[in-house]
Write a protein that holds these residues in place. Structure first.
Motif, PDB file in Angstrom:
ATOM      1  N   UNK A  90       1.075  -1.152  13.488  1.00 32.38           N
ATOM      2  CA  UNK A  90       0.905   0.288  13.358  1.00 32.38           C
ATOM      3  C   UNK A  90      -0.067   0.574  12.235  1.00 32.38           C
TER       4      UNK A  90
ATOM      5  N   UNK B 103      -9.756   4.781   5.068  1.00 27.96           N
ATOM      6  CA  UNK B 103      -9.029   3.506   5.065  1.00 27.96           C
ATOM      7  C   UNK B 103      -7.853   3.559   6.013  1.00 27.96           C
ATOM      8  N   UNK B 104      -7.411   2.406   6.433  1.00 27.23           N
ATOM      9  CA  UNK B 104      -6.241   2.303   7.305  1.00 27.23           C
ATOM     10  C   UNK B 104      -5.110   1.599   6.561  1.00 27.23           C
ATOM     11  N   UNK B 105      -3.922   1.955   6.937  1.00 30.25           N
ATOM     12  CA  UNK B 105      -2.704   1.369   6.375  1.00 30.25           C
ATOM     13  C   UNK B 105      -2.009   0.644   7.525  1.00 30.25           C
TER      14      UNK B 105
ATOM     15  N   UNK C  80     -10.182   8.981   2.976  1.00 27.54           N
ATOM     16  CA  UNK C  80      -9.290   8.987   4.139  1.00 27.54           C
ATOM     17  C   UNK C  80      -9.803   8.070   5.246  1.00 27.54           C
TER      18      UNK C  80
ATOM     19  N   UNK D 207      -3.379  -2.433   3.083  1.00 23.39           N
ATOM     20  CA  UNK D 207      -4.469  -1.472   3.245  1.00 23.39           C
ATOM     21  C   UNK D 207      -5.708  -2.225   3.692  1.00 23.39           C
ATOM     22  N   UNK D 208      -6.554  -1.549   4.433  1.00 20.10           N
ATOM     23  CA  UNK D 208      -7.768  -2.224   4.852  1.00 20.10           C
ATOM     24  C   UNK D 208      -8.750  -1.293   5.513  1.00 20.10           C
TER      25      UNK D 208
ATOM     26  N   UNK E 279      -2.026   3.793   9.926  1.00 21.55           N
ATOM     27  CA  UNK E 279      -2.081   5.216   9.581  1.00 21.55           C
ATOM     28  C   UNK E 279      -3.411   5.517   8.915  1.00 21.55           C
TER      29      UNK E 279
ATOM     30  N   UNK F  44       1.051  -1.584   9.206  1.00 21.13           N
ATOM     31  CA  UNK F  44       2.458  -1.974   9.162  1.00 21.13           C
ATOM     32  C   UNK F  44       2.689  -2.945  10.320  1.00 21.13           C
TER      33      UNK F  44
ATOM     34  N   UNK G 108       0.828  -1.209   0.000  1.00 18.41           N
ATOM     35  CA  UNK G 108       0.000   0.000   0.000  1.00 18.41           C
ATOM     36  C   UNK G 108       0.864   1.261   0.000  1.00 18.41           C
ATOM     37  N   UNK G 109       1.914   1.241   0.805  1.00 18.37           N
ATOM     38  CA  UNK G 109       2.835   2.394   0.853  1.00 18.37           C
ATOM     39  C   UNK G 109       3.416   2.654  -0.533  1.00 18.37           C
TER      40      UNK G 109
END
Lengths: 156, 45
Positions: A154, A124-126, A122, A146-147, A156, A128, A83-84
């Motif tokens: 972690x 969605x969550x990312x 905005x 992503x999800x 974001x 790690x 995703x990053x």
């Protein structure tokens, strides 16, 4: 990283950005010399080689193999490593784009348009899952996801 | 996701430049710090 390896890296990236595909070693020069240079660049974390074949696996943020992260930018579909990196493709191309993937939790399709560097969703969550100091222990596994829900690690 | 996009632009923005030079660990850590990504999970070591 010496000037010769930097130039090999530059030519390797330029080939992929121009064609959409990673080069074979013999497309950039003498295959043995190119593979030796790629190995040094891999060891310096400047590119990622396939552990089995010694061919290009990642030119971060681009993936040389199909992945679950597709990015449409500059009239071409690209594969990102995670995703990053999907956002990184838009960043590196300095282009708007569309990211398509699926939620790492529920599997539902996820699509995000990026305009002027900003995502249109905005919510969605990312995720790690691997701490930063261990990202390069196994960079292929590290791939952040992503999800729509928090999977731990972690976010974001 | 907005933060992720900010991070991606700071991290990858120059990656396709012909003048690219490798980031040092300190430069990468500074990117994370500037975006408020702090704590053990974001320490590059």
């Amino acid at each position: 990283m010496d000037a010769g390896d930097l130039d090999l890296r530059r030519r390797t990236y330029a080939y992929m950005v121009e064609t959409g595909c990673a080069p074979r070693a013999d497309e950039l020069g003498g295959a043995d010399d190119v593979r030796a240079g790629w190995r040094r660049l891999h060891d310096a974390h400047a590119i990622v080689l396939n552990s089995e074949t010694e061919e290009i696996r990642m030119l971060n943020p681009l993936s040389a193999v199909p992945t679950a992260y597709r990015v449409h930018a500059q009239d071409r579909w690209w594969y990102a490593n995670c995703a990053w990196d999907a956002f990184g493709i838009c960043a590196a191309l300095h282009a708007d784009g569309r990211i398509e993937t699926s939620c790492a939790d529920c599997g539902e399709p996820v699509a995000v348009d990026v305009r002027d560097g900003k995502p249109d969703d905005d919510s969605l969550l990312f995720h790690v899952l691997v701490p930063a100091h261990r990202w390069w222990d196994d960079i292929v596994f590290t791939r952040p996801a992503a999800g729509r829900d928090d999977h731990g690690g972690e976010a974001l | 996701m907005a933060k992720l996009s900010e991070l991606a632009h700071a991290w990858w923005g120059g990656r396709f430049s012909p003048d690219w030079q490798p980031h040092t660990r300190e430069q990468n850590q500074a990117i994370l710090d500037r975006l408020g990504l702090a704590g053990p999970s974001w320490a590059l070591g």
